[in-house]
Design a protein around this motif. Structure first.
Motif, PDB file in Angstrom:
ATOM      1  N   CYS A 204     125.813  31.523  27.826  1.00 12.61           N
ATOM      2  CA  CYS A 204     124.593  31.460  27.026  1.00 12.61           C
ATOM      3  C   CYS A 204     123.390  31.448  27.953  1.00 12.61           C
ATOM      4  O   CYS A 204     123.343  30.642  28.893  1.00 12.61           O
ATOM      5  CB  CYS A 204     124.568  30.200  26.161  1.00 12.61           C
ATOM      6  N   LEU A 205     122.435  32.319  27.694  1.00 14.31           N
ATOM      7  CA  LEU A 205     121.241  32.423  28.531  1.00 14.31           C
ATOM      8  C   LEU A 205     120.004  32.238  27.660  1.00 14.31           C
ATOM      9  O   LEU A 205     119.804  32.995  26.700  1.00 14.31           O
ATOM     10  CB  LEU A 205     121.168  33.808  29.190  1.00 14.31           C
ATOM     11  N   ALA A 206     119.180  31.246  28.011  1.00 12.28           N
ATOM     12  CA  ALA A 206     117.983  30.947  27.226  1.00 12.28           C
ATOM     13  C   ALA A 206     116.847  31.894  27.590  1.00 12.28           C
ATOM     14  O   ALA A 206     116.681  32.245  28.770  1.00 12.28           O
ATOM     15  CB  ALA A 206     117.557  29.505  27.473  1.00 12.28           C
TER      16      ALA A 206
ATOM     17  N   LYS B 170     126.115  26.521  24.536  1.00  8.82           N
ATOM     18  CA  LYS B 170     127.334  27.303  24.813  1.00  8.82           C
ATOM     19  C   LYS B 170     128.566  26.588  24.241  1.00  8.82           C
ATOM     20  O   LYS B 170     129.424  27.209  23.621  1.00  8.82           O
ATOM     21  CB  LYS B 170     127.469  27.475  26.334  1.00  8.82           C
TER      22      LYS B 170
ATOM     23  N   LYS C  99     125.682  37.705  32.821  1.00  4.65           N
ATOM     24  CA  LYS C  99     124.826  36.517  33.034  1.00  4.65           C
ATOM     25  C   LYS C  99     123.838  36.806  34.175  1.00  4.65           C
ATOM     26  O   LYS C  99     122.642  36.578  34.041  1.00  4.65           O
ATOM     27  CB  LYS C  99     125.719  35.322  33.389  1.00  4.65           C
TER      28      LYS C  99
ATOM     29  N   GLU D  83     121.208  25.273  27.645  1.00  7.09           N
ATOM     30  CA  GLU D  83     122.152  26.412  27.650  1.00  7.09           C
ATOM     31  C   GLU D  83     123.602  25.922  27.597  1.00  7.09           C
ATOM     32  O   GLU D  83     124.427  26.447  26.833  1.00  7.09           O
ATOM     33  CB  GLU D  83     121.975  27.247  28.926  1.00  7.09           C
TER      34      GLU D  83
ATOM     35  N   MET E  29     117.968  32.690  22.477  1.00 10.24           N
ATOM     36  CA  MET E  29     119.187  32.565  23.289  1.00 10.24           C
ATOM     37  C   MET E  29     120.011  33.841  23.146  1.00 10.24           C
ATOM     38  O   MET E  29     120.058  34.442  22.070  1.00 10.24           O
ATOM     39  CB  MET E  29     120.006  31.377  22.773  1.00 10.24           C
TER      40      MET E  29
END
Ligand code: PLP
Length: 360
Positions: A52-54, A44, A204, A40, A192
């Motif tokens: 960024c979130l996987a 990012k 987030k 992540e 992602m």
């Protein structure tokens, strides 16, 4: 030897990473630690997003992104020439998919037609960077400001693509990537969500809960669940492969671009994907009059081709009376040619030669 339409591009680096992760006995965690957190962070930086979130697929990314604001009974503008997840995420979240026609040259949503389709009920737009070709984000972002709409980009094809010198992933409110094995950055399964917002941290936290069954405020064995969530988190083996793939993404995309340049220059077909340095070329498409015959003849020569896509508004789940002349015409004629970094010069010459003999 058969020439495949798509193939992942791997070497000892991915093999070693998978083996190390298997041997570590740490294969997955809903907490998003380990390789997932490393991936992540690196991603990012690569796209230059706020967060960024996987997750475990592009579909999961879209489903969560659309859940971040209330779209119940609201319209969401989408193209019909896409993979069905682009529309399913709207229905999943109680919204109404509003299909809009595309630009003939790029097959991306046409901003002028988006503006015409906006009503009081419109809440969001999902531009799809078709085949990796970036949509006109300048115009789309200005529409979002003017009409107060959220932009959720479907960037499943566009890992590494750019618009206006900025990587795709740094423009819209939420940008959803797919890391399906045949995508520009491949892994066993993954996706992602990149977030760009002054309050990105708050989103987030929401995404972290929604990708792991609603779990929040974790502290050792204590945690809270305030709302429902899915099992959408990325596993450690996928993230280990993703870290290696990210290191070679620019190289892989530049091989794709060289193949596209060659196709664009040498294919003698009237309608074909244009060349742009900003495109990630997940796909390379052409249009042919008799697709069935063309695909059959290519197959007889050992060349696999594809149909991307059957327009979504023609499926029974989505059937409605909307008229999309360009989507419908292209939907009957579009063919995708082999596109992946393992193609040899011989393969490419063969694909060009047989496409030129069978396409017209
Ligand atoms: C345009 C588009 N959106 C979304 C998806 C969904 O991605 P995934 O297969 O990782 O769920 C795909 C996958 O092919 C796609 O092509």
């Amino acid at each position: 030897m058969k020439i495949n339409l798509f193939e992942p591009y791997i070497d000892e680096a991915e093999e070693k990473a998978v083996l190390e992760t298997l041997r570590s006995k740490f294969w997955a965690s809903g907490a998003g630690i380990g390789n997932v957190a490393k991936f992540e962070n690196k991603f990012k930086k690569y796209v230059n997003a706020d967060e960024c979130l996987a997750v475990n697929s592009g579909t999961a990314a879209l489903n969560i992104a659309l859940s971040l604001f209330n779209i119940k009974n609201c319209e969401v503008i989408i193209p019909s020439l896409s993979f069905v997840s682009t529309a399913n995420c709207v229905l999943q979240n109680g919204g109404i998919p509003k299909f809009v026609d595309i630009d003939k040259k790029t097959l991306c949503l046409k901003p002028e037609l988006i503006e015409k389709a906006i009503t009081k009920k419109t809440k969001a737009i999902i531009p799809v960077h078709f085949g990796g070709f970036p949509c006109d984000m300048k115009k789309i972002l200005s529409l979002s400001k003017k009409h107060d709409l959220k932009i959720i980009e479907d960037a499943a094809h566009a890992t590494g693509a750019s618009f206006s010198k900025k990587k795709i992933g740094s423009h819209g409110f939420a940008v959803c990537f797919s890391f399906h094995p045949v995508k520009n950055l491949g892994m066993p399964t993954g996706g992602m969500i990149a977030i760009n917002h002054s309050n990105a941290k708050q989103f987030k936290n929401k995404i972290e809960a929604r990708r792991w069954c609603g779990i929040t405020n974790r502290n050792d064995d204590r945690y809270e669940v305030e709302e429902i969530g899915d099992n959408y988190y990325m596993n450690e083996i996928s993230a280990a492969v993703g870290l290696k793939q990210l290191q070679k993404l620019n190289k892989m995309n530049s091989i794709r671009k060289n193949i596209a340049k060659n196709y664009e220059k040498n294919l003698e077909v009237n309608i074909k994907m244009p060349f742009s340095q900003n495109c990630a070329y997940h796909l390379f498409w052409i249009c042919v009059k008799n697709r069935k015959l063309f695909r059959q003849k290519m197959s007889e020569k050992g060349i696999q081709t594809g149909t991307h896509y059957k327009p979504i508004h023609t499926f029974s789940l989505y059937k409605n009376k909307v008229k999309l002349p360009i989507t419908e015409e292209v939907g009957k004629q579009i063919v995708t040619l082999p596109m992946h970094p393992n193609l040899s010069e011989n393969d490419i010459d063969k694909i060009i030669k047989f496409t030129n003999s069978f396409a017209n």
